[in-house]
Scaffold this active site. Structure first.
Site, PDB file in Angstrom:
ATOM      1  N   TYR A  20      76.996  40.903 158.186  1.00 16.08           N
ATOM      2  CA  TYR A  20      77.673  39.659 158.560  1.00 16.08           C
ATOM      3  C   TYR A  20      76.983  38.385 158.085  1.00 16.08           C
ATOM      4  O   TYR A  20      76.923  37.392 158.815  1.00 16.08           O
ATOM      5  CB  TYR A  20      77.841  39.573 160.083  1.00 16.08           C
ATOM      6  CG  TYR A  20      78.715  40.646 160.677  1.00 16.08           C
ATOM      7  CD1 TYR A  20      79.977  40.915 160.177  1.00 16.08           C
ATOM      8  CD2 TYR A  20      78.276  41.390 161.771  1.00 16.08           C
ATOM      9  CE1 TYR A  20      80.788  41.897 160.735  1.00 16.08           C
ATOM     10  CE2 TYR A  20      79.075  42.374 162.336  1.00 16.08           C
ATOM     11  CZ  TYR A  20      80.330  42.618 161.822  1.00 16.08           C
ATOM     12  OH  TYR A  20      81.110  43.580 162.386  1.00 16.08           O
ATOM     13  N   TYR A 148      90.382  42.401 167.470  1.00 18.91           N
ATOM     14  CA  TYR A 148      89.363  42.959 166.576  1.00 18.91           C
ATOM     15  C   TYR A 148      89.026  44.359 167.082  1.00 18.91           C
ATOM     16  O   TYR A 148      88.741  44.552 168.269  1.00 18.91           O
ATOM     17  CB  TYR A 148      88.097  42.090 166.574  1.00 18.91           C
ATOM     18  CG  TYR A 148      86.949  42.725 165.823  1.00 18.91           C
ATOM     19  CD1 TYR A 148      86.834  42.572 164.446  1.00 18.91           C
ATOM     20  CD2 TYR A 148      86.011  43.499 166.489  1.00 18.91           C
ATOM     21  CE1 TYR A 148      85.793  43.177 163.754  1.00 18.91           C
ATOM     22  CE2 TYR A 148      84.968  44.104 165.814  1.00 18.91           C
ATOM     23  CZ  TYR A 148      84.871  43.946 164.439  1.00 18.91           C
ATOM     24  OH  TYR A 148      83.851  44.553 163.766  1.00 18.91           O
ATOM     25  N   ASP A 242      91.382  49.507 173.888  1.00 21.21           N
ATOM     26  CA  ASP A 242      90.066  49.441 173.253  1.00 21.21           C
ATOM     27  C   ASP A 242      89.139  48.702 174.211  1.00 21.21           C
ATOM     28  O   ASP A 242      89.116  47.477 174.265  1.00 21.21           O
ATOM     29  CB  ASP A 242      90.190  48.709 171.913  1.00 21.21           C
ATOM     30  CG  ASP A 242      88.858  48.514 171.203  1.00 21.21           C
ATOM     31  OD1 ASP A 242      87.811  48.810 171.807  1.00 21.21           O
ATOM     32  OD2 ASP A 242      88.867  48.048 170.053  1.00 21.21           O
ATOM     33  N   LYS A 271      79.462  50.711 172.962  1.00 19.73           N
ATOM     34  CA  LYS A 271      78.559  49.607 173.273  1.00 19.73           C
ATOM     35  C   LYS A 271      77.694  49.880 174.498  1.00 19.73           C
ATOM     36  O   LYS A 271      76.642  50.481 174.392  1.00 19.73           O
ATOM     37  CB  LYS A 271      79.338  48.297 173.369  1.00 19.73           C
ATOM     38  CG  LYS A 271      79.905  47.870 171.998  1.00 19.73           C
ATOM     39  CD  LYS A 271      80.027  46.410 171.856  1.00 19.73           C
ATOM     40  CE  LYS A 271      80.593  46.001 170.492  1.00 19.73           C
ATOM     41  NZ  LYS A 271      79.579  45.983 169.434  1.00 19.73           N
TER      42      LYS A 271
END
Length: 421
Positions: A20, A148, A242, A271
Site C-alpha cells: 500500500y 471493501y 463479511d 483479523k
C-alpha cells in the site's frame, strides 16, 4: 529529531516489497523492536500507542499472556499438520465454539489463512451451491458502494470500483453488480427492482455489516441488514456477511449478525480471530448451504484446501482468544473506549476540511472532504507517540480493547493537535 536506522532495515530494504505505498516516495517504515499491551516499541526506544491494533487484529493487545501460553504449549506438540485427511483437537474445538457463538445454524466452518481468501471461499461456496442444486446462470455477486472485501482477484470485483485501489484491474475479471446500500424505503425499493431483474444471475449478496471498513469507515444501522435479509429471501439469493473487520466485539456485539438479529447464509471471519497473533480465517455456512455439498457424488465436494488451513498454532491462539471473550470484560472496555473516542474526537469537527466525526463501538472516525496524505500524517502522529495510519478520506482509531484511558487520551489528543496545526 533524527533516529538511527538499524542495519537490518538498511540491508533488507532493497529486497522487501512493501504494501500500500509507492516505495520510491514513501517515508521509510518505522523499525519495530517489540510489542506489549497497546504499545509498539521501536528500535530507537520510542513507544507508540497503537491506535489501529495492527489493522484491527490485536483486540486483546499484544503479547497477551494467556494467548502466548496457549501458542507455546501447542508449539511443543504440533506446530502444523496438514488438514487433508487428518484432524487435530484445536481446530475441531474451535469450530464447535464458533458455531455455538454464531446465531442460528451457522454451524459449518471452513478454515483458511487470510480474510481475503475466506471471502473467496464464501464466493466459491455460493457459486457451487447453485451448481450442485442444478441451477444454471447464477454466476454473479451483488455488493455495495463503499465496500471493501480484499485484494485477491475475485474479491477485487466486489469492492467499490470507485475506491481507487483496484481501478487498474477493471475488466480483468468478470464485472459484478455494485449498487447502493438499501438505507431507506427508496433505496430498498430500488434494490428490490434490481433484484427482480437480475436475481436469476445472482449467486449471493455480500455486505460488511454495520460498518464498511477499508472503503471509508462508513456506518449503517441494523435495519439495512434486515432489509437485505428480506430481499435475499424474497428473490431467492444467498446472503453473505463479511465480518472480517467488525467480528469479535469491534461494534459492541461479539458479531454484528448476532447483535442485529440477522443470520446470513455464510459469514466470513478473520483479523481478530486469533487476537492478532497468527493468520487464520474462516468461512462459516448455514446447514442448507452445507447440505448442497453433502452427497454420494464426489464431484459435489468443495474442492478447496489452503495449505495452512486450520494451522494448529493459529487455532490454539483463537481458542485462547475466545477464552478471553468469555470473561465479558471486553464489553465494558468497548463501551469505555467509545466514550473516550466520542469525547476526544468531537473537537476535530472544527479542523479544516473535516466533514464528519463519528464513532461506533471501539471505532472512531474523522472524515475529510478530500483524500489525506497517509505517509506524512503517520510520521506526524508518531512524533506524538502514536501509531495511526489514515486511509482515503479518514483518520480513524480502532485501538486494542486493553488500551488504557491515558493511552486513549494520547491517541485522541494527537489527532486533535496534528489536524489543527
Amino acid at each position: 529529531m533524527t533516529f538511527a536506522t538499524p542495519d537490518w532495515l538498511t540491508h533488507g530494504a532493497r529486497n522487501v516489497w512493501r504494501p500500500y505505498c509507492q516505495m520510491k516516495t514513501a517515508p521509510a517504515p518505522l523499525a519495530v523492536a517489540r510489542t506489549e499491551g497497546a504499545r509498539i516499541i521501536l528500535e530507537d526506544g520510542r513507544e507508540l500507542v497503537d491506535g489501529i491494533a495492527s489493522w484491527w487484529t490485536a483486540c486483546h493487545g499484544y503479547n497477551h499472556p494467556h494467548i502466548r501460553a496457549a501458542v507455546t504449549a501447542q508449539l511443543e506438540t504440533a506446530p502444523h499438520v496438514m488438514f487433508g485427511g487428518l484432524a487435530h483437537e484445536p481446530a475441531y474445538r474451535l469450530a464447535s465454539r464458533l458455531a455455538a457463538l454464531l446465531p442460528g445454524d451457522l454451524d459449518h466452518v471452513f478454515f483458511a489463512e487470510s480474510g481475503s481468501v475466506s471471502v473467496e471461499i464464501a464466493m466459491k461456496m455460493a457459486l457451487q451451491y447453485w451448481i450442485n442444486r442444478g441451477v444454471a446462470g447464477r454466476t454473479r455477486f451483488l455488493s455495495f458502494k463503499g465496500g471493501y472485501h480484499g485484494d485477491t482477484l475475485a474479491t477485487m470485483t466486489i469492492c467499490d470500483p470507485e475506491e481507487g485501489m483496484h481501478s487498474l484491474f477493471a475488466g480483468v475479471m468478470p464485472a459484478q453488480i455494485v449498487t447502493d446500500l438499501p438505507a431507506g424505503p427508496a433505496t430498498e425499493a430500488a434494490l428490490d427492482t434490481l433484484l427482480a431483474q437480475k436475481a436469476s444471475e445472482v449467486a449471493a449478496i455480500i455486505v460488511e455489516p454495520r460498518i464498511q471498513g477499508a472503503g471509508g469507515m462508513l456506518f449503517h444501522d441494523d435495519e439495512v441488514l434486515r432489509s437485505l435479509r428480506r430481499l435475499a429471501d424474497k428473490h431467492g439469493v444467498l446472503l453473505i456477511f463479511d465480518e472480517i473487520f467488525v467480528g469479535f466485539g469491534r461494534t459492541g456485539d461479539l458479531f454484528a449478525c448476532e447483535g442485529s438479529g440477522v443470520t446470513p447464509d455464510i459469514v466470513t471471519l478473520s483479523k481478530a480471530l486469533t487476537g492478532g497473533t497468527l493468520p487464520l480465517s474462516a468461512a462459516i455456512a448455514r446447514s442448507h448451504v452445507f447440505e448442497a455439498f453433502w452427497s454420494d457424488d464426489a464431484g459435489a465436494a468443495l474442492m478447496h484446501g489452503p495449505t495452512y488451513m486450520a494451522n494448529p498454532l493459529a487455532c490454539a491462539a483463537a481458542n485462547a482468544s475466545l477464552d478471553l471473550f468469555e470473561t465479558g470484560q471486553w464489553k465494558a472496555d468497548v463501551a469505555r473506549i467509545n466514550t473516550a473516542l466520542t469525547e476526544g474526537l468531537e473537537p476535530c469537527r472544527a479542523a479544516p476540511g473535516v466533514v464528519d466525526v463519528r464513532t461506533y463501538g471501539a471505532i472512531g472516525v474523522v472524515e475529510f472532504d478530500h483524500a489525506v496524505e497517509s505517509g506524512p500524517l503517520c510520521m506526524a502522529f508518531a512524533e506524538e507517540g502514536c501509531w495511526i495510519r489514515p486511509m482515503g478520506k479518514v483518520v480513524y482509531l480502532t485501538p486494542p480493547y486493553v488500551t488504557t484511558d491515558d493511552e486513549l487520551a494520547r491517541l485522541t489528543g494527537a489527532i486533535r493537535r496534528v489536524l489543527t496545526r
